[in-house]
Scaffold this motif. Structure first.
Motif, short mmCIF file in Angstrom:
data_model
loop_
_atom_site.label_atom_id
_atom_site.label_comp_id
_atom_site.label_asym_id
_atom_site.label_seq_id
_atom_site.Cartn_x
_atom_site.Cartn_y
_atom_site.Cartn_z
N GLN A 156 0.84 -1.32 -0.12
CA GLN A 156 0.02 -0.18 0.01
C GLN A 156 0.68 1.36 -0.04
O GLN A 156 0.64 2.33 -0.71
N SER B 82 0.93 4.31 -2.91
CA SER B 82 0.90 5.75 -2.65
C SER B 82 2.07 6.35 -3.52
O SER B 82 1.74 7.23 -4.04
N TYR C 132 -7.86 10.81 0.17
CA TYR C 132 -8.54 10.06 0.60
C TYR C 132 -9.76 9.62 0.14
O TYR C 132 -10.04 8.35 -0.22
N ALA D 279 -9.62 7.99 -3.41
CA ALA D 279 -9.16 6.83 -3.24
C ALA D 279 -9.89 5.93 -2.51
O ALA D 279 -9.85 4.60 -2.73
N PHE D 280 -10.64 6.29 -1.64
CA PHE D 280 -11.56 5.40 -0.90
C PHE D 280 -12.77 4.80 -1.87
O PHE D 280 -13.18 3.58 -1.82
N SER E 256 -10.64 -0.50 -3.89
CA SER E 256 -11.13 -1.38 -3.02
C SER E 256 -10.37 -2.58 -2.58
O SER E 256 -10.50 -2.82 -1.29
N ASP F 58 -7.63 -4.76 -1.12
CA ASP F 58 -6.43 -4.52 -0.28
C ASP F 58 -5.21 -4.26 -0.82
O ASP F 58 -4.04 -3.60 -0.30
N ILE G 283 -5.24 -0.34 -2.81
CA ILE G 283 -5.84 0.72 -2.27
C ILE G 283 -4.30 1.59 -1.52
O ILE G 283 -3.09 0.95 -1.53
N THR G 284 -4.40 2.81 -1.34
CA THR G 284 -3.40 3.55 -0.87
C THR G 284 -3.43 3.44 0.53
O THR G 284 -4.37 2.91 1.38
N VAL H 101 -6.34 5.21 2.88
CA VAL H 101 -7.40 4.19 3.02
C VAL H 101 -7.27 3.26 4.00
O VAL H 101 -7.79 2.88 4.66
N GLY I 140 -7.69 4.04 7.30
CA GLY I 140 -9.14 4.03 7.86
C GLY I 140 -9.50 2.87 8.36
O GLY I 140 -10.65 2.49 9.11
N ASN I 141 -8.88 1.49 7.91
CA ASN I 141 -9.39 0.23 8.52
C ASN I 141 -9.28 0.37 9.90
O ASN I 141 -9.74 -0.70 10.61
#
Length: 293
Positions: A86, A90, A227, A230-231, A235, A237, A240-241, A244, A247-248
């Motif tokens: 991830q 980015s 964000y 990207a969100f 989706s 894993d 994603i960057t 995001v 946020g998990n």
């Protein structure tokens, strides 16, 4: 004969007005600096605190540790199992957005300012008009568009969205900087037999370099910190960057705040380094200081 103080400062030239101005700047600057650094300090405090001491409320942990950094770097937590992937996403997206924005904005600004192609004023007005619509309002239409073209959950969806958002401002800034370059340079190059492409490569780009660095840095940081898009657009894993992925952490009942803050602190270091490296361009480059060249 004037007396010079430490560092060659002429103390007789310093007036009470100058001292008052400096004092007012300090009165404003110091609180702003402290207010800015408090969240960063607390982030660092969480990062070096054991889990049991993270919410102790102390200004410094009793047993500071770098174990949280070890957990993040070695991906030793469920939420961090794809940390490096991830992080790489980015970096890739931010670098690509910066490069594409520079190419598009530089060529557009050159065509509008130096070649003065027909309809250039309309292009500038349309570019500025896009900023009347908040980027958040375009998120759902952008999601629908990317889905229609089969780009959802693909890095190119986020790259194209960020380039779309960054380019109008980049074009406007570079056009204003380009207008300050002497037209005589282009005329002299034409007299020497230079083509528009040679003028662009040998005259325009070197003189615009400070502004190009500033705009490139702006585009990279914009994509790095994004964000919402990207969100919505990514989706998986593995795709994603890191923002995001952060946020998990908040989805768990017992969120590992010390790991969240550690990851956030690590993620904040590259843009801070980029800004520190190019900080003089971020101010001087946007005003096209190369005019005197």
């Amino acid at each position: 004969m004037k007396l010079s103080g430490i560092g060659g400062i002429n103390w007789r030239d310093i007036t009470w007005r100058d001292i008052g101005t400096e004092a007012r700047l300090l009165l404003i600057g110091i609180p702003v600096f402290v207010w800015t650094m408090i969240p960063i300090y607390h982030m660092f405090l969480f990062a070096i605190s054991p889990k049991e001491d993270a919410f102790s409320g102390k200004l410094w942990p009793d047993h500071p540790t770098l174990h949280n950094f070890e957990i993040v770097f070695n991906q030793q937590h469920y939420f961090l199992r794809d940390f490096w992937v991830q992080f790489g996403n980015s970096v890739l997206i931010a670098a690509t957005v910066g490069a594409l924005t520079l190419i598009i904005a530089t060529c557009a600004a050159f065509a509008i300012s130096r070649l003065r192609v027909p309809g250039s004023r309309m292009v500038m007005n349309l570019a500025l008009f896009t900023y009347f619509i908040p980027a958040a309002f375009l998120a759902v239409p952008m999601y629908r568009t990317m889905g229609k073209y089969g780009l959802l959950n693909n890095h190119w969806s986020l790259i194209l969205a960020m380039v779309t958002i960054a380019s109008p401002y980049a074009i406007w800034v570079l056009k204003q900087a380009s207008d300050k370059l002497p037209v005589e340079l282009d005329e002299a190059a034409v007299m020497d037999g230079a083509s528009p492409l040679q003028i662009f490569r040998l005259v325009y780009v070197p003189l615009m370099m400070p502004s190009l660095v500033a705009i490139g840095t702006y585009a990279v940081l914009l994509a790095w910190n994004e964000y919402l898009y990207a969100f919505l657009l990514l989706s998986n894993d593995k795709e994603i960057t890191l923002p995001v992925a952060l946020g998990n952490f908040l989805a768990a009942d017992d969120s590992p705040w010390e790991l969240l803050m550690t990851t956030g602190f690590i993620y904040a270091l590259p843009p801070a380094a980029v800004y520190y490296a190019f900080r003089r361009y971020m101010v001087g480059g946007l005003t096209a200081g190369a005019v005197k060249s």
